[in-house]
Design an enzyme around this catalytic site. Structure first.
Site, short mmCIF file in Angstrom:
data_model
loop_
_atom_site.label_atom_id
_atom_site.label_comp_id
_atom_site.label_asym_id
_atom_site.label_seq_id
_atom_site.Cartn_x
_atom_site.Cartn_y
_atom_site.Cartn_z
N GLU A 1 -9.65 4.34 6.43
CA GLU A 1 -8.78 4.78 7.53
C GLU A 1 -9.55 5.56 8.60
O GLU A 1 -9.36 5.33 9.80
CB GLU A 1 -7.61 5.60 6.99
N ALA B 1 2.06 -0.10 10.66
CA ALA B 1 1.76 -1.50 10.40
C ALA B 1 0.92 -1.57 9.13
O ALA B 1 0.49 -0.54 8.61
CB ALA B 1 0.99 -2.11 11.56
N MET B 2 0.65 -2.79 8.66
CA MET B 2 -0.09 -2.96 7.40
C MET B 2 -1.03 -4.14 7.50
O MET B 2 -0.64 -5.22 7.94
CB MET B 2 0.93 -3.14 6.27
N GLU B 3 -2.26 -3.91 7.04
CA GLU B 3 -3.35 -4.85 7.24
C GLU B 3 -3.49 -5.93 6.18
O GLU B 3 -4.60 -6.43 5.96
CB GLU B 3 -4.66 -4.05 7.31
N ASN B 4 -2.40 -6.34 5.50
CA ASN B 4 -2.49 -7.37 4.46
C ASN B 4 -3.38 -8.52 4.91
O ASN B 4 -3.29 -8.98 6.04
CB ASN B 4 -1.09 -7.93 4.17
N HIS C 1 -6.35 -1.88 15.31
CA HIS C 1 -6.60 -1.15 14.07
C HIS C 1 -6.41 -2.06 12.84
O HIS C 1 -7.29 -2.14 11.98
CB HIS C 1 -5.65 0.06 14.01
N GLU C 2 -5.27 -2.73 12.80
CA GLU C 2 -5.00 -3.56 11.61
C GLU C 2 -5.98 -4.73 11.56
O GLU C 2 -6.45 -5.11 10.49
CB GLU C 2 -3.55 -4.07 11.62
N GLU D 1 0.84 -1.19 0.00
CA GLU D 1 0.00 0.00 0.00
C GLU D 1 0.89 1.25 0.00
O GLU D 1 1.83 1.30 0.78
CB GLU D 1 -0.90 0.04 1.23
N1 B3K Z 1 -3.01 1.02 5.68
C1 B3K Z 1 -1.69 1.17 6.25
C2 B3K Z 1 -1.02 2.43 5.88
C3 B3K Z 1 -0.32 2.37 4.59
C4 B3K Z 1 0.49 3.62 4.35
C5 B3K Z 1 1.02 3.66 2.98
N2 B3K Z 1 1.80 4.87 2.72
C6 B3K Z 1 -1.71 1.04 7.73
C7 B3K Z 1 -2.96 1.45 8.39
O1 B3K Z 1 -3.44 2.55 8.29
O2 B3K Z 1 -3.55 0.63 9.01
ZN ZN Z 2 -5.38 1.91 8.81
#
Ligand code: B3K
Ligand code: ZN
Length: 861
Positions: free
Chosen positions: A325, A267-270, A302-303, A126
């Protein structure tokens, strides 16, 4: 290799109104990775379908990919490159496309795409990192089912993880092995992830409401395993909370989280495989503060919550970013409020909003919650999208009430499950299930700028008239504004008895001004307004210092009590800066009252007695005078410290002997103890440094140790250097704690802070390659108002030098640190000229990234 940098002179602007649905869908993709840090081969096999009748070719985005081959339906392809993109001519409506590319993860310093961190391999896609892994239509409205095969050296990369569920694995000759994962859910490519590494897991399980058994794993380096229990516990709490509060269950058989040290944000929600900055996973009492513990739980939540608000329902285009978000921040804030004191959580969130979002909305980078255009989407992961976006959702929840809000979110999840939706879709669900018309409310998505509300109460005998009015300031590209819908919770209290004179009312201020009349008042009323911070606005009232002191003691909404105290402190400090003198006694009396009120808990008291920050005081003034603000704030701190020395000592002593426990009361006790220590030091008490050093040495937790270190670092005692050296030695090799060591010095209130930070940039442990370390020194320093705005301009030059260097490695992280330089309009002509000169130097740098170009040029306007 494609050039990853766009010539800054010709930036491409992407506009919301230009949205067009994708020409080609990609329902299925199989990825085959031959993993190696120096050179990774990626084979992609995609089924593509023409979406509607058109004669346009298939455009696959790419960035820094070495193309090896392209095939269509097993044969030769007709293709060409346009910039980094691969354009393939197709005759039919359905085809199979195969591509092969080579990438170099260990040379990927941008940390977007597939990269190496601490010897392991991981991904970040992302917003537009997938195009750095393979050629693909890199946009969130192309949803595909992914099959992922990874092959790697087994000794170096014993663990191979990807999205979804594991389906097969095996051994190969030459010490290699492979694993295959399959994700049954359609997802956009920004949610793709893989991890290969030498990792171990803290494993757990969770049984969902409908009885699905989910295997949970928090994956880290073996040495970090003891620091993962808190994150695992938070994950289980989050899963249960989303079932209870939103009716949302988890949907795969496994949920994995991996912690890495090099990460551009939190962090990242993959899907099924969250990847985290290790600072939001690792926690134990010796290395993490209470704030860190809370942040770990909030980010894990959050994730996890994104699995529904973001993944099952994703965004149609990146202009809709706040759809996932803003809503997910609102969800994580509500979760955290439910774990402890809701009032303290609200205070913390509002303080954060005022520290980051309000200045953004008042400056050159102001943009609506749903922006209209961008050059680089990474620059729009902002406090406005996240935090103001969350406030917008909160206001709709307030207007609808809890039952209808839940009905509306149920409708939203049901109607848009498996699709890419828009902010408009969300608001429509709120209207339908809530039975309300939100036509005018939608201005929250289109108009930037923080509304200003004026509330003045006038009494005539037993009647009082409340006049409310609003104005939204001009922002870049938006000179004129229409009135917003502002939900204001308000109440009147008797100025003598403190009794409520009416029930709380929810007033929707939707015109420029409005009057409300209160009849039959038995005593002089005092106004409590925007209770609970029901609207994200700036409120100006005609309340006197006495009214504010009264509310700080009697309001029955804890947030409003805090707010009254803050306003009293702000008014006092702003007057002191303007006139060089102000009467501190109302503040001292109000703080004494709060400190000694037996009905209040320690966590609340600690928040309420803190003075507003230097920068928040500056935000109230037409022109910021950093030196005068610092001087007057320190004077008031010293006054408070001296006048209430007995009370601070009592507060300190009551928590002195506590041993570590992670619970709301224990956290509150530590918070108040450290606030008290700060005031004792500010009072000039001779033994304060001894007290701080004793706390530093005896601490059984990081909150107390860092609290003591901060007090010593801000002071001039002989213990300062000893504490810094002891801290450094104790935590040598622990990157997250060394970040605190850098950050505490970068935030120092001493006059030598700028010089100290320049020296620290040459410290052997300082590196720009790690985003956490860069933020700990440069990011922290640039919000240290006094030091950054040193009249010599050395702070500006230092930050600009560092950002120019950082941009060459990691444009995304560098561009995020531009905003403090962009506040030049708020400072005197000499400082403003120096700040502008640094921005101009940045813009003139050859090879500047488009990330930095966008932030720096907009900041010059
Ligand atoms: N969705 C990601 C953020 C990605 C940022 C990319 N520049 C984490 C979050 O907001 O949960
Ligand atoms: Zn987020």
């Amino acid at each position: 290799m494609a050039d990853t940098r766009t010539a800054p002179q010709t930036p491409h602007v992407t506009r919301r109104e230009d949205y067009r649905m994708p020409d080609w869908r990609v329902p299925e993709i199989a990825l085959d990775f031959d993993l190696d840090p120096a050179s990774t081969r990626v084979r992609a096999t995609m089924q593509v379908e023409r979406s509607v009748r058109h004669d346009r070719p298939l455009v696959l985005n790419g960035d820094a990919l070495e193309l090896v081959s392209v095939r269509v339906d097993g044969g030769d392809a007709v293709w060409h490159m346009e910039g980094g993109d691969l354009v393939i001519a197709l005759t039919g409506d359905v085809h199979e496309i195969e591509t092969e590319v080579v990438i170099a993860p260990e040379r990927n310093t941008q940390l977007m795409g597939l990269y190496a961190s601490g010897g392991n391999l991981c991904t970040q896609c992302e917003a537009q990192g997938f195009r750095r892994i393979t050629f693909f239509p890199d946009r969130p409205d192309v949803l595909s089912r992914y099959r992922v095969k990874m092959t790697a050296d087994k000794a170096r990369f014993p663990v191979l993880l990807a999205n979804g569920d594991p389906v097969a694995s095996g051994e190969l000759e030459g010490g290699r092995h492979w694993a295959e994962w399959h994700d049954p859910f359609y997802k956009p490519c920004y949610l793709f992830a893989l991890v290969a590494g030498d990792l171990v897991a803290n494993k757990g399980s969770f049984t969902t409401l409908s009885g699905r058994q989910v295997e949970l794993g928090i994956w880290v380096r073996a040495a970090d395993l003891p620091k993962t229990d808190h994150a695992l516990h938070a994950l289980k709490l989050s899963m249960a909370w989303d079932e209870k509060v939103y009716g949302r269950e988890y949907d795969l058989d496994v949920f994995n989280i991996v912690a890495v040290d090099d990460f551009n944000f939190g962090a990242m929600e993959n899907k099924g495989l969250n990847i985290f900055n290790s600072r939001y996973i690792l926690a134990d009492p010796d290395t993490a503060t209470d704030y860190d513990y809370d942040a770990v739980a909030a980010v894990v939540a959050h994730e996890y919550f994104h699995n529904w608000s973001g993944n099952r329902v994703t965004c149609r285009d990146w202009f809709q970013l706040s759809l996932k978000e803003g809503f997910t921040v609102f969800r994580d804030q509500s979760f955290s409020a439910d774990q402890g004191s809701a009032a303290v959580k609200r205070i913390e969130d509002v303080r954060g909003l005022r520290a980051s979002q309000f200045p953004e909305d008042a400056g050159p980078l102001a943009h609506p919650v749903r922006p209209d255009e961008y050059i680089e989407i990474s620059n729009f992961y902002t406090a406005t999208i996240y935090n103001k976006g969350a406030e917008v959702i909160r206001m709709m929840a307030t207007i609808l009430g809890p039952q209808k809000f839940r009905a509306a979110t149920d409708l939203y999840f049901e109607r848009f499950d498996g699709t890419a939706a828009t902010c408009e879709d969300f608001v429509t669900c709120m209207e339908e299930a809530g039975g309300v018309d939100l036509t005018q409310f939608r201005r929250w998505y289109t108009q930037a700028g923080t509304p200003r509300v004026t509330a003045s109460l006038a009494q005539e005998g037993g009647r009082a008239r409340l006049r409310l009015s609003q104005a939204v300031p001009p922002t870049p590209g938006q000179p004129f504004k229409e009135p917003m819908v502002l939900p204001l919770r308000l109440k009147l209290f008797g100025g003598i008895t403190g009794r409520a004179l009416c029930d709380e009312q929810l007033v929707l201020l939707d015109s420029e001004s409005r009057e409300i009349v209160f009849e039959n008042l038995p005593e002089t009323p005092v106004l409590s307004v925007n209770r609970g911070f029901s609207a994200p606005v700036i409120v100006e009232t005609n309340r006197s210092a006495a009214d504010l002191a009264f509310l700080s003691a009697h309001d029955d909404d804890p947030f409003a009590r805090y707010e009254a105290m803050q306003q009293l402190m702000l008014d006092t400090l702003v007057a002191a800066v303007a006139t060089g003198k102000a009467d501190p006694r109302p503040v001292i009396d109000a703080v004494r009252n709060t400190l000694t009120d037996p009905r209040l808990d320690s966590a609340f008291i600690a928040e309420a007695v803190l003075l507003p920050s230097d920068s928040f005081i500056g935000d109230q003034m037409a022109m910021v005078d950093p030196d005068a603000i610092f001087r007057e704030r320190e004077t008031l701190r010293a006054d408070l410290g001296k006048s209430l020395e007995k009370e601070w000592l009592e507060a300190y002593d009551s928590a002195r002997a506590n041993r570590f426990e992670y619970s709301p009361p224990a956290k509150g006790a530590r918070r108040l103890k450290n606030v008290a220590l700060g005031y004792l030091a500010a009072s000039g008490a001779e033994d304060a440094a001894e007290l701080a050093y004793a706390q530093f040495e005896d601490a059984d937790n990081m909150t107390d140790r860092q609290g003591a270190l901060t007090t010593l670092v801000n002071g001039h005692s002989g213990k300062r250097e000893a504490a810094l050296a002891a801290f450094y030695q104790r935590y040598a090799g622990n990157a997250l704690v060394l970040d605190k060591w850098f950050q505490t010095q970068a935030l120092s209130s001493r006059s030598d802070a700028a010089a100290a930070v320049e020296a620290l940039a040459g410290h052997p442990d300082f590196t720009l390659a790690n985003p956490n370390r860069a933020r700990a020194l440069i990011g922290a320093f640039s919000v240290n108002q006094r030091a950054f705005h040193d009249p010599s301009g050395r702070g500006y030059k230092f930050v600009a030098d560092q950002l120019i260097a950082l941009d060459k490695l990691n444009p995304q992280t560098a561009a995020k640190l531009i905003p403090p330089l962009g506040r030049w309009k708020r400072f005197d002509a000499e400082r403003a000229a120096k700040m502008r000169a640094e921005l101009e130097r940045i813009v003139a740098t050859p090879g500047l990234s488009k990330d930095m170009f966008e932030q720096a040029t907009k900041s010059l306007d």
